[in-house]
Design a protein around this motif. Structure first.
Motif, PDB file in Angstrom:
ATOM      1  N   THR A  93       5.534  -1.479  -3.654  1.00  0.00           N
ATOM      2  CA  THR A  93       4.200  -2.081  -3.517  1.00  0.00           C
ATOM      3  C   THR A  93       4.048  -2.799  -2.185  1.00  0.00           C
ATOM      4  O   THR A  93       3.039  -2.661  -1.499  1.00  0.00           O
ATOM      5  CB  THR A  93       3.974  -3.088  -4.677  1.00  0.00           C
ATOM      6  OG1 THR A  93       4.227  -2.423  -5.916  1.00  0.00           O
ATOM      7  CG2 THR A  93       2.564  -3.629  -4.662  1.00  0.00           C
ATOM      8  N   GLY A 112      -1.320  -6.030  -0.166  1.00  0.00           N
ATOM      9  CA  GLY A 112      -2.635  -5.770  -0.751  1.00  0.00           C
ATOM     10  C   GLY A 112      -3.212  -4.456  -0.247  1.00  0.00           C
ATOM     11  O   GLY A 112      -3.638  -3.604  -1.026  1.00  0.00           O
ATOM     12  N   ASN A 114      -2.300  -1.457   0.747  1.00  0.00           N
ATOM     13  CA  ASN A 114      -1.082  -0.644   0.749  1.00  0.00           C
ATOM     14  C   ASN A 114      -1.340   0.848   0.534  1.00  0.00           C
ATOM     15  O   ASN A 114      -0.495   1.565   0.008  1.00  0.00           O
ATOM     16  CB  ASN A 114      -0.070  -1.209  -0.250  1.00  0.00           C
ATOM     17  CG  ASN A 114      -0.587  -1.235  -1.667  1.00  0.00           C
ATOM     18  OD1 ASN A 114      -1.696  -0.790  -1.926  1.00  0.00           O
ATOM     19  ND2 ASN A 114       0.214  -1.736  -2.587  1.00  0.00           N
TER      20      ASN A 114
END
Ligand code: GDP
Length: 140
Positions: A93, A112, A114
């Motif tokens: 992530t 965020g 990504n």
């Protein structure tokens, strides 16, 4: 090995930087087939529904704002063990923790922003595919 389908999103940071073809090349090189694909601008309601499991998380507002900030490309990917395979191809992530050669290592801007989403299990894949695609839009 089981032939599976998974749900993928090329997120706003990918469309804004004109990287959708570059990401698709990594997906296809990994042996996954794009059997459905469309470019949409998510509504706030769609984004809130899609990420509903994260509603209580501190980053939920930021995540929804990001997902509606620009167009996305929603996809269905098909292949042997497509769900786990795509998670491997996506990478961690947080791109700082992503392995070399993964989409997030190659392209992601931050934890965020990504670049991609991929379903995490067969049940979620089915729900997510159904949120965005009718059966006759998926051509394997
Ligand atoms: P994923 O399955 O690897 O996409 O990760 P998660 O299900 O844990 O999180 C869903 C999405 O929420 C991530 O892909 C990020 O876009 C976003 N996200 C996760 N953690 C954070 C965070 O700490 N800050 C922000 N702004 N977004 C986050």
């Amino acid at each position: 090995m089981a032939l599976e389908r998974t749900f993928s999103i090329l997120k706003p940071d990918a469309t804004e930087r004109n990287l959708t073809g570059a990401v698709n090349a990594v997906i296809e090189k990994a042996g996954l087939r794009i059997v459905a694909q469309k470019r949409i601008h998510m509504t706030r309601n769609q984004a809130e529904t899609f990420y509903g499991v994260h509603r209580e998380r501190p980053f939920f507002g930021e995540l929804v704002d990001f997902m509606v900030s620009a167009p996305v490309v929603v996809q269905v990917l098909e292949g042997d063990n497509a769900i786990a395979r795509y998670r491997d191809v996506m990478g961690a992530t947080n791109p700082a923790n992503a392995a070399d050669g993964t989409i997030r290592k190659l392209f992601a801007k931050s934890v965020g922003e990504n670049t991609v989403h991929g379903s995490d299990a067969p049940e979620t894949a089915a729900i997510e595919i159904a949120q965005f695609f009718a059966g006759n839009e998926i051509v394997g």
